[in-house]
Write an enzyme that holds these catalytic residues in place. Structure first.
Site, PDB file in Angstrom:
ATOM      1  N   LYS A  10      13.821 -14.155 -11.204  1.00  0.00           N
ATOM      2  CA  LYS A  10      13.751 -13.123 -12.138  1.00  0.00           C
ATOM      3  C   LYS A  10      12.735 -13.640 -13.147  1.00  0.00           C
ATOM      4  O   LYS A  10      11.708 -12.753 -13.640  1.00  0.00           O
ATOM      5  CB  LYS A  10      14.868 -12.556 -12.575  1.00  0.00           C
ATOM      6  CG  LYS A  10      15.222 -11.080 -12.954  1.00  0.00           C
ATOM      7  CD  LYS A  10      15.567 -10.203 -11.452  1.00  0.00           C
ATOM      8  CE  LYS A  10      14.797 -10.322 -10.687  1.00  0.00           C
ATOM      9  NZ  LYS A  10      15.360  -9.798  -9.106  1.00  0.00           N
ATOM     10  N   CYS A  23       0.800  -1.125  -0.094  1.00  0.00           N
ATOM     11  CA  CYS A  23      -0.037  -0.090  -0.013  1.00  0.00           C
ATOM     12  C   CYS A  23       0.752   1.263  -0.043  1.00  0.00           C
ATOM     13  O   CYS A  23       1.933   1.327   0.416  1.00  0.00           O
ATOM     14  CB  CYS A  23      -0.818   0.108   1.250  1.00  0.00           C
ATOM     15  SG  CYS A  23      -1.812  -1.420   1.327  1.00  0.00           S
ATOM     16  N   ASN A  40      -1.576   1.843   5.910  1.00  0.00           N
ATOM     17  CA  ASN A  40      -0.615   0.744   5.463  1.00  0.00           C
ATOM     18  C   ASN A  40      -0.345  -0.140   6.698  1.00  0.00           C
ATOM     19  O   ASN A  40      -0.258   0.632   7.989  1.00  0.00           O
ATOM     20  CB  ASN A  40       0.764   1.397   5.036  1.00  0.00           C
ATOM     21  CG  ASN A  40       0.411   2.037   3.676  1.00  0.00           C
ATOM     22  OD1 ASN A  40      -0.521   2.011   3.266  1.00  0.00           O
ATOM     23  ND2 ASN A  40       1.622   2.475   3.332  1.00  0.00           N
ATOM     24  N   GLY A  41      -0.386  -1.398   6.699  1.00  0.00           N
ATOM     25  CA  GLY A  41      -0.001  -2.110   7.614  1.00  0.00           C
ATOM     26  C   GLY A  41      -1.173  -3.006   7.868  1.00  0.00           C
ATOM     27  O   GLY A  41      -2.166  -3.245   7.333  1.00  0.00           O
ATOM     28  N   ARG A  66       4.909   0.187  -6.093  1.00  0.00           N
ATOM     29  CA  ARG A  66       4.943  -0.643  -4.965  1.00  0.00           C
ATOM     30  C   ARG A  66       3.762  -1.535  -5.211  1.00  0.00           C
ATOM     31  O   ARG A  66       3.843  -2.784  -4.390  1.00  0.00           O
ATOM     32  CB  ARG A  66       4.532   0.145  -3.553  1.00  0.00           C
ATOM     33  CG  ARG A  66       5.564   1.324  -3.233  1.00  0.00           C
ATOM     34  CD  ARG A  66       4.910   2.157  -2.410  1.00  0.00           C
ATOM     35  NE  ARG A  66       4.667   1.719  -0.991  1.00  0.00           N
ATOM     36  CZ  ARG A  66       5.382   1.810   0.018  1.00  0.00           C
ATOM     37  NH1 ARG A  66       6.675   2.530   0.140  1.00  0.00           N
ATOM     38  NH2 ARG A  66       5.162   1.199   1.266  1.00  0.00           N
ATOM     39  N   HIS A  76      19.415 -36.904  -9.814  1.00  0.00           N
ATOM     40  CA  HIS A  76      18.864 -37.611  -8.746  1.00  0.00           C
ATOM     41  C   HIS A  76      17.322 -37.443  -8.661  1.00  0.00           C
ATOM     42  O   HIS A  76      16.577 -37.708  -7.716  1.00  0.00           O
ATOM     43  CB  HIS A  76      19.191 -37.267  -7.409  1.00  0.00           C
ATOM     44  CG  HIS A  76      20.729 -37.411  -7.211  1.00  0.00           C
ATOM     45  ND1 HIS A  76      21.183 -38.776  -7.139  1.00  0.00           N
ATOM     46  CD2 HIS A  76      22.067 -36.587  -7.449  1.00  0.00           C
ATOM     47  CE1 HIS A  76      22.817 -38.834  -7.015  1.00  0.00           C
ATOM     48  NE2 HIS A  76      22.886 -37.520  -7.349  1.00  0.00           N
ATOM     49  N   GLU A  79      18.683 -16.633  -8.535  1.00  0.00           N
ATOM     50  CA  GLU A  79      18.103 -15.465  -8.873  1.00  0.00           C
ATOM     51  C   GLU A  79      17.721 -15.344 -10.267  1.00  0.00           C
ATOM     52  O   GLU A  79      16.498 -14.649 -10.516  1.00  0.00           O
ATOM     53  CB  GLU A  79      19.630 -14.325  -8.626  1.00  0.00           C
ATOM     54  CG  GLU A  79      19.333 -12.940  -9.138  1.00  0.00           C
ATOM     55  CD  GLU A  79      18.073 -12.421  -8.262  1.00  0.00           C
ATOM     56  OE1 GLU A  79      17.574 -12.741  -7.107  1.00  0.00           O
ATOM     57  OE2 GLU A  79      17.488 -11.281  -8.660  1.00  0.00           O
ATOM     58  N   GLU A  92       9.055 -14.016 -11.813  1.00  0.00           N
ATOM     59  CA  GLU A  92       8.231 -13.067 -11.240  1.00  0.00           C
ATOM     60  C   GLU A  92       7.772 -12.017 -12.571  1.00  0.00           C
ATOM     61  O   GLU A  92       6.624 -11.445 -12.285  1.00  0.00           O
ATOM     62  CB  GLU A  92       8.863 -12.213 -10.282  1.00  0.00           C
ATOM     63  CG  GLU A  92      10.029 -11.666 -10.501  1.00  0.00           C
ATOM     64  CD  GLU A  92      10.865 -10.799  -9.462  1.00  0.00           C
ATOM     65  OE1 GLU A  92      10.476 -10.392  -8.555  1.00  0.00           O
ATOM     66  OE2 GLU A  92      12.127 -10.861  -9.409  1.00  0.00           O
ATOM     67  N   LYS A 135       6.504  -4.199  -4.228  1.00  0.00           N
ATOM     68  CA  LYS A 135       8.168  -3.682  -4.192  1.00  0.00           C
ATOM     69  C   LYS A 135       8.409  -3.856  -2.820  1.00  0.00           C
ATOM     70  O   LYS A 135       9.366  -4.302  -2.307  1.00  0.00           O
ATOM     71  CB  LYS A 135       8.164  -2.044  -4.865  1.00  0.00           C
ATOM     72  CG  LYS A 135       9.702  -1.641  -4.672  1.00  0.00           C
ATOM     73  CD  LYS A 135      10.423  -2.455  -5.763  1.00  0.00           C
ATOM     74  CE  LYS A 135      11.794  -1.882  -5.640  1.00  0.00           C
ATOM     75  NZ  LYS A 135      12.750  -3.267  -6.437  1.00  0.00           N
ATOM     76  N   TRP A 138      -3.104  -2.457  -1.339  1.00  0.00           N
ATOM     77  CA  TRP A 138      -2.782  -4.138  -1.713  1.00  0.00           C
ATOM     78  C   TRP A 138      -3.473  -4.887  -0.630  1.00  0.00           C
ATOM     79  O   TRP A 138      -3.252  -4.770   0.551  1.00  0.00           O
ATOM     80  CB  TRP A 138      -1.385  -4.142  -1.670  1.00  0.00           C
ATOM     81  CG  TRP A 138      -0.541  -5.450  -2.212  1.00  0.00           C
ATOM     82  CD1 TRP A 138      -0.680  -5.730  -3.503  1.00  0.00           C
ATOM     83  CD2 TRP A 138      -0.366  -6.452  -1.482  1.00  0.00           C
ATOM     84  NE1 TRP A 138      -0.009  -6.812  -3.779  1.00  0.00           N
ATOM     85  CE2 TRP A 138       0.210  -7.710  -2.243  1.00  0.00           C
ATOM     86  CE3 TRP A 138      -0.370  -6.948  -0.186  1.00  0.00           C
ATOM     87  CZ2 TRP A 138       0.642  -8.823  -2.330  1.00  0.00           C
ATOM     88  CZ3 TRP A 138       0.495  -8.254   0.209  1.00  0.00           C
ATOM     89  CH2 TRP A 138       0.735  -9.023  -0.858  1.00  0.00           C
TER      90      TRP A 138
HETATM   91  C1  F6R Z   1      12.505  -9.930  -6.542  1.00  0.00           C
HETATM   92  C2  F6R Z   1      12.649  -8.998  -5.291  1.00  0.00           C
HETATM   93  C3  F6R Z   1      12.150  -9.603  -4.066  1.00  0.00           C
HETATM   94  C4  F6R Z   1      12.890  -8.942  -2.780  1.00  0.00           C
HETATM   95  C5  F6R Z   1      12.498  -9.204  -1.653  1.00  0.00           C
HETATM   96  C6  F6R Z   1      13.288  -8.638  -0.467  1.00  0.00           C
HETATM   97  O1  F6R Z   1      13.017  -9.213  -7.513  1.00  0.00           O
HETATM   98  O2  F6R Z   1      12.749  -7.907  -5.689  1.00  0.00           O
HETATM   99  O3  F6R Z   1      12.345 -10.749  -3.942  1.00  0.00           O
HETATM  100  O4  F6R Z   1      14.427  -9.021  -2.993  1.00  0.00           O
HETATM  101  O5  F6R Z   1      11.108  -8.936  -1.626  1.00  0.00           O
HETATM  102  O6  F6R Z   1      12.979  -7.251  -0.419  1.00  0.00           O
HETATM  103  P1  F6R Z   1      14.021  -6.113   0.256  1.00  0.00           P
HETATM  104  O7  F6R Z   1      15.493  -6.343  -0.438  1.00  0.00           O
HETATM  105  O8  F6R Z   1      13.373  -4.869  -0.089  1.00  0.00           O
HETATM  106  O9  F6R Z   1      14.162  -6.752   1.766  1.00  0.00           O
END
Ligand code: F6R
Length: 583
Positions: free
Chosen positions: A462, A2, A98-99, A28, A481, A458, A465, A578, A74
């Protein structure tokens, strides 16, 4: 997650400022948006499900308003809908939140017994009603909000308007971030800095249980005893333009192109107040998602070059498990946003146990930075795309530095001066042709050994997502295995091999999948050639501590091109946010 914006001022139109702020926070992730503003001393609330454009269609920007609050939601409590979206109004109060208010059902029970009714299923409407309920007794807004902070459990940032006091905008927070920004003859509230950058770069951070009373010309902040406190003012170094796309199709692409400068800013930044690494005999690294993956790289490097055992844990597990540490343990928390709820909770747990904590964080003044004993800031600037790229690369850079500090071996960073140019060179390669070979597949495999396996994780994340294609990362030697049964004709396998000692072993594993019909994309820094791959991506070879910084670039750009070919919403992938401020 949010987003909150709010404005009080005589110079601008509150409605426009708030909508601008919400748009700047779109990255976000959200599923509905709303605004409440005062015009002719009356409150008007407009909310819509879906994107901000839906809200904009309902809002008249010609209406004059000097006070308002806005929100992107959100969904947590109740489905995404107009009714559940914020702001919520109950009698004299209107709030955005928020929260999560954890004890909202208990509070709702009291309110129902006292004649309150509800239009939504949210905890926010309950919080708003409860503030109204307390106000009936307290008859003073500050006292009411102070009492509410003692009753509300959970995490919250609230922007509040009370119809009895239209000269002030109120805000209160616990755990969820909230900033108050300063203008000239106007002031703002926001959940994150980008929301205010179009208008000002000066802001202060509200701390837990503090209450802000904000007028056109004044900002007063009170602590939990209602004593006025003095707040430090910060200046954001980046510009509003820097948080915009600058001609790139997507923020993700723009942010990948910023990686050379991010690397150099991060490794050349002044780092004060670092821990005395020589005193630790074990290190824990705790983080979520991509940040966790940088921890895996950190583990490999620190163990190999500095000879200290490192344990890497996902924060949502670490916070609930038994952890073995003593006064010679350092716990490192990695977070771009500095607000990730699980990472923050794990940090608080380590602090409660009196263990030394170091955070690697991108956002200055964020909760994780402030709660840690030591902080290293990555210098990635504002990252807007939900999928992290440049902040991830900055975190890798910090782990390379930490490895060299602990090992005291400067030689392991011998290639540091070349890296920015090599990053640029690697970004400029063509990844579209490879993406075209795989974008229609439903299953993609990433395989590698050692440090390359951490990169595979990673690369796979990527791709998942942003392109919504299922992929898995496997240690190359482990596939046989069980999982190799999934390999059939033309199954894409992205194989990474950057370590000379493991090269032959990895090639043997690649041959195993090739023999079963896999379409192999081979990413390597070696000169090896052969008929065991279909496509090769050759990346520059540098010392092992810095190699991951180059290896990750093809992975980021393949994911980007695949998502683009599939017409995905690259910067705002579905279901993702985000800054993950819920547990
Ligand atoms: C993937 C991504 C997430 C963040 C995770 C932690 O592209 O961005 O997996 O890495 O949500 O977020 P932070 O780094 O803000 O603690």
């Amino acid at each position: 997650m949010c987003g909150i914006t709010g404005y009080i001022g005589k110079n601008k139109n509150a409605i426009k400022v708030i909508i601008d702020g919400l748009e700047a926070l779109e990255y976000r992730g959200y599923d509905s948006a709303g605004i409440a503003y005062i015009t002719d001393n009356k409150l008007k609330v407009i909310k819509e499900k879906g994107k901000i454009v839906n809200l904009k269609e309902k809002v008249d920007l010609n209406i004059k308003s000097t006070l308002g609050i806005g929100h992107t939601r959100w969904a947590t409590h109740g489905e995404p809908s107009k009714e559940n979206s914020h702001p919520h109004t109950v009698n004299k109060f209107t709030v955005v939140h928020n929260g999560i208010i954890e004890n909202y059902l208990e509070l709702k029970d009291t309110l129902l017994k006292n004649g309150y009714t509800f239009n939504s299923t949210t905890d926010t409407e309950v919080a708003c009603a409860y503030i109204d309920y307390l106000y009936k007794e307290e008859k003073d807004i500050l006292k009411t909000l102070n009492k509410a902070t003692k009753i509300f459990r959970g995490s919250y940032a609230l922007g509040i308007i009370c119809i009895d006091d239209l000269d002030n905008l109120y805000a209160v927070r616990k755990t969820s971030p909230l900033i108050i920004a300063k203008g000239d003859g106007e002031n703002y509230i926001a959940s994150d800095v980008p929301a205010i950058l179009k208008y000002t770069n000066k802001y202060m951070l509200l701390d837990d249980n503090e209450i802000a009373k904000i007028s056109v010309s004044d900002i007063k902040v009170y602590n939990d005893k209602l004593k006025e406190v003095t707040k430090e003012t910060y200046e954001f170094e980046g510009s509003y333009e820097s948080s915009m796309k600058c001609g790139y199709d997507h923020f993700m692409l723009k942010e990948i192109h910023e990686e050379p400068i991010v690397f150099s800013n991060t490794v050349n930044s002044k780092m004060d107040n670092l821990p005395d690494f020589s005193k630790y005999n074990q290190i824990h690294i705790v983080a979520c998602g991509s940040a966790y993956h940088t921890g895996l790289v950190g583990k490999y490097l620190i163990e190999k070059y500095a000879n200290i055992p490192v344990y890497v844990e996902v924060a949502s597990e670490y916070r609930y498990k038994k952890n073995f540490y003593d006064k010679n343990t350092l716990v490192i928390f990695v977070s771009q946003s500095g607000e990730t709820a699980d990472t923050l909770a794990a940090l608080k747990k380590a602090n409660d146990d009196n263990i030394d904590t170091l955070s690697i964080v991108n956002v200055v003044g964020s909760s994780i930075a402030r709660e840690s004993k030591y902080v290293i800031y990555t210098k990635a600037g504002c990252e807007i795309a939900v999928a992290t790229t440049k902040a991830y690369l900055a975190q890798l850079s910090v782990f390379a530095l930490i490895t060299s500090w602990i090992s005291k071996d400067k030689n392991i960073l011998k290639d540091i001066d070349k890296i920015s140019n090599l990053i640029e060179e690697t970004i400029d390669k063509n990844y579209l042709d490879i993406a075209k070979q795989i974008y229609k597949n439903n299953n993609i495999f990433f395989i590698g050994r050692g440090i390359d396996y951490a990169l595979c994780m990673e690369g796979s994340l990527k791709l998942k997502e942003i392109s919504y294609i299922n992929s898995v990362a496997y240690q190359a030697g482990e596939l046989k295995h069980g999982t190799i049964s999934l390999i059939e004709k033309d199954t894409p396998v992205i194989a990474i091999a950057t370590n000379d000692e493991l090269l032959e072993k990895t090639i043997s594993n690649i041959k195993e999948v090739k023999a079963r019909g896999a379409k192999v994309i081979f990413i390597t820094n070696s000169d090896v050639t052969g008929d065991f791959y279909d496509y090769i991506i050759k990346i520059p070879k540098v010392c092992e501590t810095l190699q991951p910084i180059l290896t990750v670039i093809p992975l980021q750009l393949i994911a980007y091109e695949v998502a683009k070919l599939n017409n995905c919403d690259i910067d705002k992938p579905r279901n993702l946010a985000k800054s993950v401020t819920v547990e």
